[in-house]
Design an enzyme around this catalytic site. Structure first.
Site, PDB file in Angstrom:
ATOM      1  N   CYS A 169       1.013  -1.350   0.077  1.00  8.18           N
ATOM      2  CA  CYS A 169      -0.135  -0.063  -0.232  1.00  8.18           C
ATOM      3  C   CYS A 169       1.405   1.169  -0.204  1.00  8.18           C
ATOM      4  O   CYS A 169       0.130   1.689  -0.669  1.00  8.18           O
ATOM      5  CB  CYS A 169      -1.254  -0.537   1.051  1.00  8.18           C
ATOM      6  SG  CYS A 169      -0.414   0.003   2.698  1.00  8.18           S
TER       7      CYS A 169
ATOM      8  N   HIS B 276      -2.178   1.279   7.394  1.00  8.92           N
ATOM      9  CA  HIS B 276      -2.605   1.271   5.844  1.00  8.92           C
ATOM     10  C   HIS B 276      -1.906   2.652   4.891  1.00  8.92           C
ATOM     11  O   HIS B 276      -2.699   3.617   5.524  1.00  8.92           O
ATOM     12  CB  HIS B 276      -4.161   1.223   5.647  1.00  8.92           C
ATOM     13  CG  HIS B 276      -4.455   0.826   4.321  1.00  8.92           C
ATOM     14  ND1 HIS B 276      -3.468  -0.187   3.128  1.00  8.92           N
ATOM     15  CD2 HIS B 276      -5.207   1.291   3.152  1.00  8.92           C
ATOM     16  CE1 HIS B 276      -4.099  -0.222   2.349  1.00  8.92           C
ATOM     17  NE2 HIS B 276      -4.948   0.640   2.229  1.00  8.92           N
TER      18      HIS B 276
ATOM     19  N   ASN C 142      -7.785   4.614  -2.694  1.00  8.02           N
ATOM     20  CA  ASN C 142      -7.538   3.822  -1.739  1.00  8.02           C
ATOM     21  C   ASN C 142      -6.561   2.513  -2.971  1.00  8.02           C
ATOM     22  O   ASN C 142      -6.079   2.386  -4.173  1.00  8.02           O
ATOM     23  CB  ASN C 142      -8.283   2.664  -1.784  1.00  8.02           C
ATOM     24  CG  ASN C 142      -7.804   1.532  -0.090  1.00  8.02           C
ATOM     25  OD1 ASN C 142      -6.401   1.342  -0.172  1.00  8.02           O
ATOM     26  ND2 ASN C 142      -8.980   0.828   0.601  1.00  8.02           N
TER      27      ASN C 142
END
Length: 360
Positions: free
Chosen positions: A154, A289, A310
């Site tokens: 991520c 994240h 995302n």
């Protein structure tokens, strides 16, 4: 010594698309074991999920609990956001946490003794107030939503989203850049699928530049650095800065000027099955994240939000995005979004021999 493991109208259309890409269900589907099994089979077919019989039976029990949770939540008439039966449907929350939100960013930063916000903030003295809303997607500075898969990269996707944004703002060209180059080559402190930090990735790109997604495509796993591509950068940056911590006004000022990399806690059930609306759900500040803020705005009833890109694919959320509540009483922001924000700086031209005509 081993290194630590880090880690408007358009929105309405996105909401409808997110619903279409998830598996809808009704009370009738929940009425019996048989109907639930049929729903599970429909879900598996939609997501092409293969299971042997023993695993299928075990996963079915997880699936039932998740469906029940989603259904009960969506019965709340006053909830500003909805959940959906997405690709994480037969995954326990613990499995989801470990595979998709496993980068303990804040913890590993403190392990290395790194202090944030010791430098300057280039947008601190900007004269005019930021616009009431902005969406860098509408301005052409955001590439399509990507999917990190079951790789803890991520941090690379967050970094690349911000670099893609500032490159478009400065050059007028939107170029899809390579997360895989960071996964394979940025290994001095970052650890590929085992996590990393965006600040380290910015430092790598400042030193080496970055090539395109087309030239160095994503592989969803750690690989050997392609040194020939490492020596042929297409896009460059000149540094990076941190947004003052725990200050949503400063974060808003930064986002008004470019997409921003941030860290959040994204491991709860609400995130796992988020579908649409402004996320106001329960979450803490155990940052796990990396994502990118690409805009902000407010709903008709005045609820303020961040537009967050995302890296879990287009099916999740509002076609890969989540709107997160903005301006809450906790200065750290919803899910810690104001704690660890940073952005690339670009003042120089890209390498002369680069070709920034890339597919998007």
């Amino acid at each position: 010594m081993a290194k630590p493991k880090f880690i408007a109208l358009a929105l309405v259309a996105l909401s409808f698309l997110s619903i279409a890409q998830s598996i809808p269900f009704t009370e009738k589907d929940l009425a019996s074991e048989d109907s639930l099994w049929n729903l599970y089979e429909k879900w598996r077919t939609h997501h092409t999920v293969a299971r042997d019989l023993d695993e299928k039976n075990r996963r079915f029990n997880v699936f039932k609990e998740n469906v029940k949770f989603i259904h009960e939540f969506n019965q709340k008439k006053d909830a500003p956001y909805k959940l959906a039966l997405n690709k994480f449907g037969d995954m326990t929350n613990q499995e989801f946490r470990s595979k998709y939100a496993g980068s303990k960013i804040q913890h590993h930063r403190s392990q290395r003794g790194i202090q944030k916000n010791t430098g300057s903030f280039m947008y601190e003295n900007v004269g005019s107030l930021p616009a009431a809303s902005i969406d860098w997607r509408a301005k052409g500075a955001v590439t399509g939503v990507k999917d990190q898969g079951q790789c803890g990269s991520c941090w690379a996707f967050s970094t690349i989203a911000s670099v893609e944004g500032i490159n478009q703002i400065k050059t007028g060209e939107l170029v899809s850049l390579s997360e895989q180059e960071l996964v394979d080559c940025d290994t001095s402190y970052n650890e590929g699928c085992n996590g990393g930090l965006m600040d380290y990735a910015f430092e790598f790109i400042q030193k080496n530049g970055i090539t395109t997604e087309d030239s160095y495509p994503y592989a969803e796993q750690d690989g050997t650095c392609a040194s020939n591509l490492l020596n042929s950068p297409v896009v460059s940056i000149d540094g990076h800065q941190d947004v003052p911590a725990n200050n949503e006004n400063a974060l808003m000022q930064a986002v008004a000027n470019q997409p921003i990399s941030v860290s959040i806690e994204a491991s709860g059930y609400g995130f796992q099955f988020y579908s649409e609306g402004v996320f106001t759900g329960r979450c803490g500040t155990e940052l796990d994240h990396g994502v990118a803020i690409v805009g902000y705005g407010a709903t008709r009833d005045g609820t303020k939000y961040w537009i967050v890109k995302n890296s879990w694919g287009e099916e999740w959320g509002e076609s890969g995005y989540i709107r997160m509540q903005r301006g809450i009483s906790d200065k750290r922001g919803k899910c810690g979004i104001a704690m660890e924000a940073s952005y690339p700086i670009k003042t120089s031209a890209n390498p002369k021999n680069s070709s920034t005509r890339d597919e998007l």
